[in-house]
Design a protein around this motif. Structure first.
Motif, PDB file in Angstrom:
ATOM      1  N   HIS A   1      99.685  43.341  27.942  1.00 11.90           N
ATOM      2  CA  HIS A   1     100.552  42.580  27.046  1.00 11.90           C
ATOM      3  C   HIS A   1     101.953  42.415  27.618  1.00 11.90           C
ATOM      4  O   HIS A   1     102.512  41.303  27.621  1.00 11.90           O
ATOM      5  CB  HIS A   1     100.615  43.270  25.686  1.00 11.90           C
ATOM      6  CG  HIS A   1     101.437  42.528  24.671  1.00 11.90           C
ATOM      7  ND1 HIS A   1     101.261  41.187  24.416  1.00 11.90           N
ATOM      8  CD2 HIS A   1     102.446  42.937  23.855  1.00 11.90           C
ATOM      9  CE1 HIS A   1     102.120  40.794  23.481  1.00 11.90           C
ATOM     10  NE2 HIS A   1     102.846  41.834  23.138  1.00 11.90           N
ATOM     11  N   ASN A   2     102.514  43.491  28.134  1.00  6.88           N
ATOM     12  CA  ASN A   2     103.916  43.446  28.557  1.00  6.88           C
ATOM     13  C   ASN A   2     104.104  42.836  29.938  1.00  6.88           C
ATOM     14  O   ASN A   2     105.023  42.035  30.143  1.00  6.88           O
ATOM     15  CB  ASN A   2     104.517  44.855  28.512  1.00  6.88           C
ATOM     16  CG  ASN A   2     104.744  45.329  27.101  1.00  6.88           C
ATOM     17  OD1 ASN A   2     105.716  44.988  26.462  1.00  6.88           O
ATOM     18  ND2 ASN A   2     103.812  46.124  26.586  1.00  6.88           N
ATOM     19  N   LEU A   3     103.262  43.199  30.878  1.00  4.64           N
ATOM     20  CA  LEU A   3     103.460  42.723  32.245  1.00  4.64           C
ATOM     21  C   LEU A   3     102.965  41.295  32.431  1.00  4.64           C
ATOM     22  O   LEU A   3     103.641  40.470  33.071  1.00  4.64           O
ATOM     23  CB  LEU A   3     102.748  43.661  33.218  1.00  4.64           C
ATOM     24  CG  LEU A   3     103.047  43.456  34.708  1.00  4.64           C
ATOM     25  CD1 LEU A   3     104.536  43.609  34.995  1.00  4.64           C
ATOM     26  CD2 LEU A   3     102.243  44.452  35.544  1.00  4.64           C
ATOM     27  N   PHE A   4     101.807  40.985  31.859  1.00  2.70           N
ATOM     28  CA  PHE A   4     101.197  39.683  32.131  1.00  2.70           C
ATOM     29  C   PHE A   4     101.427  38.648  31.039  1.00  2.70           C
ATOM     30  O   PHE A   4     101.529  37.456  31.338  1.00  2.70           O
ATOM     31  CB  PHE A   4      99.703  39.856  32.390  1.00  2.70           C
ATOM     32  CG  PHE A   4      99.420  40.654  33.633  1.00  2.70           C
ATOM     33  CD1 PHE A   4      99.652  40.123  34.889  1.00  2.70           C
ATOM     34  CD2 PHE A   4      98.959  41.956  33.542  1.00  2.70           C
ATOM     35  CE1 PHE A   4      99.414  40.858  36.037  1.00  2.70           C
ATOM     36  CE2 PHE A   4      98.709  42.703  34.685  1.00  2.70           C
ATOM     37  CZ  PHE A   4      98.933  42.150  35.936  1.00  2.70           C
ATOM     38  N   GLU A   5     101.486  39.073  29.781  1.00  2.00           N
ATOM     39  CA  GLU A   5     101.740  38.105  28.712  1.00  2.00           C
ATOM     40  C   GLU A   5     103.234  37.889  28.494  1.00  2.00           C
ATOM     41  O   GLU A   5     103.729  36.761  28.591  1.00  2.00           O
ATOM     42  CB  GLU A   5     101.044  38.555  27.423  1.00  2.00           C
ATOM     43  CG  GLU A   5      99.526  38.531  27.542  1.00  2.00           C
ATOM     44  CD  GLU A   5      98.795  38.799  26.234  1.00  2.00           C
ATOM     45  OE1 GLU A   5      97.613  38.459  26.147  1.00  2.00           O
ATOM     46  OE2 GLU A   5      99.402  39.366  25.301  1.00  2.00           O
ATOM     47  N   LEU A   6     103.968  38.951  28.207  1.00  2.00           N
ATOM     48  CA  LEU A   6     105.406  38.804  27.986  1.00  2.00           C
ATOM     49  C   LEU A   6     106.148  38.596  29.301  1.00  2.00           C
ATOM     50  O   LEU A   6     107.058  37.761  29.392  1.00  2.00           O
ATOM     51  CB  LEU A   6     105.961  40.022  27.254  1.00  2.00           C
ATOM     52  CG  LEU A   6     105.394  40.295  25.858  1.00  2.00           C
ATOM     53  CD1 LEU A   6     106.080  41.507  25.234  1.00  2.00           C
ATOM     54  CD2 LEU A   6     105.540  39.085  24.944  1.00  2.00           C
ATOM     55  N   GLY A   7     105.798  39.348  30.332  1.00  2.00           N
ATOM     56  CA  GLY A   7     106.472  39.249  31.622  1.00  2.00           C
ATOM     57  C   GLY A   7     106.010  38.080  32.467  1.00  2.00           C
ATOM     58  O   GLY A   7     106.679  37.699  33.431  1.00  2.00           O
ATOM     59  N   ARG A   8     104.854  37.528  32.151  1.00  2.00           N
ATOM     60  CA  ARG A   8     104.315  36.345  32.841  1.00  2.00           C
ATOM     61  C   ARG A   8     104.297  36.533  34.364  1.00  2.00           C
ATOM     62  O   ARG A   8     104.607  35.611  35.117  1.00  2.00           O
ATOM     63  CB  ARG A   8     105.095  35.078  32.466  1.00  2.00           C
ATOM     64  CG  ARG A   8     105.237  34.838  30.976  1.00  2.00           C
ATOM     65  CD  ARG A   8     105.812  33.475  30.638  1.00  2.00           C
ATOM     66  NE  ARG A   8     107.087  33.188  31.285  1.00  2.00           N
ATOM     67  CZ  ARG A   8     108.271  33.622  30.865  1.00  2.00           C
ATOM     68  NH1 ARG A   8     108.342  34.401  29.778  1.00  2.00           N
ATOM     69  NH2 ARG A   8     109.383  33.301  31.501  1.00  2.00           N
ATOM     70  N   LEU A   9     103.941  37.739  34.794  1.00  2.00           N
ATOM     71  CA  LEU A   9     103.906  38.030  36.227  1.00  2.00           C
ATOM     72  C   LEU A   9     102.847  37.178  36.907  1.00  2.00           C
ATOM     73  O   LEU A   9     101.707  37.099  36.457  1.00  2.00           O
ATOM     74  CB  LEU A   9     103.619  39.512  36.464  1.00  2.00           C
ATOM     75  CG  LEU A   9     103.626  39.966  37.925  1.00  2.00           C
ATOM     76  CD1 LEU A   9     105.034  39.865  38.510  1.00  2.00           C
ATOM     77  CD2 LEU A   9     103.098  41.395  38.037  1.00  2.00           C
ATOM     78  N   MET A  10     103.228  36.557  38.023  1.00  2.00           N
ATOM     79  CA  MET A  10     102.343  35.660  38.767  1.00  2.00           C
ATOM     80  C   MET A  10     102.129  36.182  40.193  1.00  2.00           C
ATOM     81  O   MET A  10     102.965  36.921  40.718  1.00  2.00           O
ATOM     82  CB  MET A  10     102.949  34.257  38.821  1.00  2.00           C
ATOM     83  CG  MET A  10     103.189  33.624  37.455  1.00  2.00           C
ATOM     84  SD  MET A  10     101.660  33.310  36.554  1.00  2.00           S
ATOM     85  CE  MET A  10     100.959  31.998  37.571  1.00  2.00           C
ATOM     86  N   PRO A  11     101.010  35.777  40.816  1.00  2.00           N
ATOM     87  CA  PRO A  11     100.794  36.154  42.219  1.00  2.00           C
ATOM     88  C   PRO A  11     101.958  35.695  43.091  1.00  2.00           C
ATOM     89  O   PRO A  11     102.503  34.602  42.899  1.00  2.00           O
ATOM     90  CB  PRO A  11      99.511  35.400  42.584  1.00  2.00           C
ATOM     91  CG  PRO A  11      98.803  35.206  41.285  1.00  2.00           C
ATOM     92  CD  PRO A  11      99.883  35.004  40.263  1.00  2.00           C
ATOM     93  N   GLY A  12     102.351  36.552  44.024  1.00  4.93           N
ATOM     94  CA  GLY A  12     103.446  36.229  44.923  1.00  4.93           C
ATOM     95  C   GLY A  12     104.811  36.630  44.408  1.00  4.93           C
ATOM     96  O   GLY A  12     105.787  36.592  45.168  1.00  4.93           O
ATOM     97  N   GLU A  13     104.907  36.995  43.127  1.00  5.46           N
ATOM     98  CA  GLU A  13     106.195  37.421  42.572  1.00  5.46           C
ATOM     99  C   GLU A  13     106.423  38.905  42.841  1.00  5.46           C
ATOM    100  O   GLU A  13     105.522  39.631  43.278  1.00  5.46           O
ATOM    101  CB  GLU A  13     106.256  37.135  41.069  1.00  5.46           C
ATOM    102  CG  GLU A  13     106.314  35.651  40.739  1.00  5.46           C
ATOM    103  CD  GLU A  13     106.626  35.387  39.279  1.00  5.46           C
ATOM    104  OE1 GLU A  13     107.359  34.416  39.000  1.00  5.46           O
ATOM    105  OE2 GLU A  13     106.131  36.144  38.412  1.00  5.46           O
ATOM    106  N   THR A  14     107.658  39.339  42.557  1.00  9.17           N
ATOM    107  CA  THR A  14     108.037  40.740  42.752  1.00  9.17           C
ATOM    108  C   THR A  14     108.408  41.347  41.409  1.00  9.17           C
ATOM    109  O   THR A  14     109.160  40.738  40.636  1.00  9.17           O
ATOM    110  CB  THR A  14     109.232  40.855  43.712  1.00  9.17           C
ATOM    111  OG1 THR A  14     108.885  40.245  44.958  1.00  9.17           O
ATOM    112  CG2 THR A  14     109.590  42.318  43.963  1.00  9.17           C
TER     113      THR A  14
END
Length: 332
Positions: free
Chosen positions: A129-142
């Motif tokens: 929930h926090n990293l991928f939904e709220l944080g919207r972390l994408m491949p290649g990001e830091t």
């Protein structure tokens, strides 16, 4: 009857005690789990200290368990009796038996022991929930992960890397830094003797990071914002150094930053069920392949719950601490 752990009154770890309670009966939509192990989490410590609880909570501590389904409530067809599961709970995990909503049970892959499985649900729900939904972390990001040697932190590192992101992680002490390096982080920063702001700006050649996963709060927030790249996302998981901060909105506006946060326990069953399905779809295949695994620090008997709390309060753990019940038999 069964053994269970409660806090006799608000206070330190010494207030935890073993009590006898009736084995609960599964209601509609619930399953009864013979608990093999229960994960220990900081919300358990907050409950022990007297924090007001959301509706539906109980005095028996414990928000995640692994074990075997032994009874089904009305309307439940899956998971079947005899199935090994790990489950997110609203409470009641520090016990020999626990009730869980059927839709919040996750299958235990063959490559995962029940001891390790007990440390997965809280971390998986929190990280997805926090990293991928709220944080919207994408491949290649830091991503910058603070408190990265914790159970959630070590799980978040593996998830981020599995999805193609680079991880910068902070922790305190050489042992924890070594453990982060073994997990393959791009840069591990010892908060005891390094300035993470300077280290990150140096490592990224001034670019900064795309996402911050923060469990510190306090003056860390302003420092986190200073290392966020334009369009960066700051996600607060906790605020161990304080919830009230001073915020430079000019910086936020100039860099188009977003600040968000969430807490898992008060969410509705429907929202948790939605997250559970996302975890089944996106994370559990990676767990089954061994690409993401809970990091287990120590397993203690249920009766030593106080010692487990002391380990977390001392920040001594690298990964999860779990409590094994004497009803586990040989299934661990």
């Amino acid at each position: 009857m069964m053994n269970a752990i409660i806090a006799s009154k608000p206070g330190g770890a010494e207030v935890l005690q073993v009590v006898q309670r009736p084995v609960p009966e599964a209601g509609a939509g619930e399953v009864l789990i013979r608990v093999a192990a229960a994960g220990v989490n900081r919300p358990d410590i907050m409950q022990r200290n007297g924090m007001p609880l959301p509706p539906g909570s109980m005095d028996i501590l414990g928000l995640e368990v692994s074990g075997i389904v032994v009874a089904l409530g009305d309307g439940v067809k899956s998971p079947a009796v005899g199935t090994p599961v790990m489950a997110l709970l609203s409470g009641g995990g520090y016990a020999q038996y626990a009730l869980a909503r059927a839709e919040l049970c996750l299958p235990v892959p063959e490559n995962l022991s029940l001891r390790h499985a007990a440390g997965l649900p809280e971390a998986a729900f929190t990280v997805w929930h926090n990293l991928f939904e709220l944080g919207r972390l994408m491949p290649g990001e830091t991503v910058l992960i603070h408190g990265a040697a914790s159970g959630v932190g070590t799980f978040a590192i593996q998830c981020a890397q599995a999805f193609g992101a680079r991880v910068i992680a902070t922790a305190g002490g050489s042992k924890k830094i070594a453990s982060l390096q073994q997990l393959g982080v791009w840069r591990a920063i010892d908060r005891h003797n390094e300035d993470f702001v300077a280290a990150i700006l140096d490592e990224t050649h001034g670019t900064g990071v795309d996402v911050v996963l923060d469990n510190v709060g306090g003056d860390y927030v302003a420092r986190n914002l200073s290392v966020l790249a334009p369009g960066g996302r700051h996600v607060s998981l906790a605020f161990m150094q304080g919830a009230k901060i001073e915020l430079d909105l000019q910086l936020v506006m100039r860099k188009s930053l977003s600040l968000t946060s969430s807490t898992l326990r008060p969410k509705s069953v429907a929202e948790k069920a939605r997250l559970a399905q996302c975890i089944r779809d996106h994370l559990m295949p990676l767990v089954a392949e061994g690409k993401i695994l809970p990091t287990l620090y120590q397993t203690l008997p249920l009766q030593q719950a106080a010692e487990a709390h002391r380990i977390l309060e001392a920040n001594a753990n690298i990964g999860k601490v779990v409590l094994q019940t004497d009803s586990a038999g040989g299934v661990l």
